[in-house]
Design a protein around this motif. Structure first.
Motif, PDB file in Angstrom:
ATOM      1  N   THR A   1     -61.832 -41.954  73.979  1.00  0.00           N
ATOM      2  CA  THR A   1     -61.722 -43.176  73.231  1.00  0.00           C
ATOM      3  C   THR A   1     -60.833 -43.889  74.080  1.00  0.00           C
TER       4      THR A   1
ATOM      5  N   SER B   1     -58.319 -43.492  76.178  1.00  0.00           N
ATOM      6  CA  SER B   1     -59.040 -43.831  77.784  1.00  0.00           C
ATOM      7  C   SER B   1     -59.406 -44.977  78.346  1.00  0.00           C
ATOM      8  N   ARG B   2     -60.827 -45.098  77.471  1.00  0.00           N
ATOM      9  CA  ARG B   2     -62.217 -45.588  77.116  1.00  0.00           C
ATOM     10  C   ARG B   2     -61.106 -46.836  77.002  1.00  0.00           C
ATOM     11  N   VAL B   3     -60.240 -47.302  75.850  1.00  0.00           N
ATOM     12  CA  VAL B   3     -59.895 -48.000  75.566  1.00  0.00           C
ATOM     13  C   VAL B   3     -59.323 -49.480  77.015  1.00  0.00           C
TER      14      VAL B   3
ATOM     15  N   ASP C   1     -59.242 -48.323  79.785  1.00  0.00           N
ATOM     16  CA  ASP C   1     -60.356 -49.173  81.090  1.00  0.00           C
ATOM     17  C   ASP C   1     -60.592 -50.393  80.756  1.00  0.00           C
ATOM     18  N   GLU C   2     -61.187 -50.273  79.256  1.00  0.00           N
ATOM     19  CA  GLU C   2     -61.829 -52.052  78.691  1.00  0.00           C
ATOM     20  C   GLU C   2     -60.002 -52.686  78.476  1.00  0.00           C
ATOM     21  N   GLU C   3     -59.544 -52.823  78.504  1.00  0.00           N
ATOM     22  CA  GLU C   3     -58.568 -53.363  77.488  1.00  0.00           C
ATOM     23  C   GLU C   3     -57.920 -54.088  80.232  1.00  0.00           C
ATOM     24  N   ARG C   4     -57.813 -52.971  80.754  1.00  0.00           N
ATOM     25  CA  ARG C   4     -57.351 -53.850  82.264  1.00  0.00           C
ATOM     26  C   ARG C   4     -58.728 -54.545  82.624  1.00  0.00           C
ATOM     27  N   ARG C   5     -60.133 -53.743  82.355  1.00  0.00           N
ATOM     28  CA  ARG C   5     -60.707 -54.627  82.656  1.00  0.00           C
ATOM     29  C   ARG C   5     -60.471 -55.997  82.187  1.00  0.00           C
ATOM     30  N   ALA C   6     -60.412 -55.709  80.731  1.00  0.00           N
ATOM     31  CA  ALA C   6     -60.783 -57.594  80.065  1.00  0.00           C
ATOM     32  C   ALA C   6     -59.391 -58.058  80.716  1.00  0.00           C
TER      33      ALA C   6
ATOM     34  N   THR D   1     -58.478 -57.954  83.918  1.00  0.00           N
ATOM     35  CA  THR D   1     -59.042 -58.630  85.048  1.00  0.00           C
ATOM     36  C   THR D   1     -59.750 -59.562  85.269  1.00  0.00           C
TER      37      THR D   1
END
Length: 157
Positions: free
Chosen positions: A89, A91-93, A95-100, A102
């Motif tokens: 979770t 790791s997913r968070v 990733d989501e923060e990085r995507r956000a 970006t």
């Protein structure tokens, strides 16, 4: 002889009294020994009951310990699974923060592009408006001759 028999009789009675008191003493000792024996048997039975209770309690405690060890094993497995899920979770968070981040950058770029395009559109509209106004404003033009009866050549500038 009678005297002798009386003396012997008295000695025998005395000896018999000593023997009787010895017998009573031994009987008292025997009764006391029986009482002690019964008390020992009662204590032994009590100790046997206690030993049986302790064995039963020990068996119950062993069973409880085994149950707790099983529960502890399940809890350790659950904790491990929860840690793995938390790591996934996290790791997913991330990733989501990085995507956000970006996406936020892309939104800023798009907003800047929209602003630029809006300015360009406004400039184009302004130029179009000016061109339109210029086209409807009469300008002195030199008349040209008719080429044919329906068409006129465009004015020269």
């Amino acid at each position: 002889e009678l005297r002798q028999a009386e003396v012997e009789n008295a000695m025998l009675k005395e000896e018999m009294g000593v023997m009787r008191s010895e017998l009573e003493k031994r009987e008292t000792e025997r009764v006391e020994m029986e009482r002690r024996h019964r008390e020992c048997e009662r204590r032994m039975a009590d100790w046997d009951r206690r030993a049986h209770d302790w064995e039963r309690q020990e068996s119950e405690l062993i069973s409880r310990i085994q149950d707790l060890e099983g529960t502890m094993g399940h809890l350790k497995a659950s904790l491990s699974a929860a840690r793995q899920a938390a790591a996934a979770t996290e790791s997913r968070v991330l990733d989501e923060e990085r995507r956000a981040v970006t996406a936020e950058g892309e939104v800023r770029i798009l907003e800047a592009r929209i602003t630029t395009l809006s300015k360009e559109l406004l400039d184009a509209q302004t130029q179009l408006h000016k061109a339109h106004r210029a086209s409807i404003t009469p300008t002195p033009v030199k008349q040209t001759a008719f080429i044919d009866s329906e068409r006129v050549s465009p004015p020269r500038r």
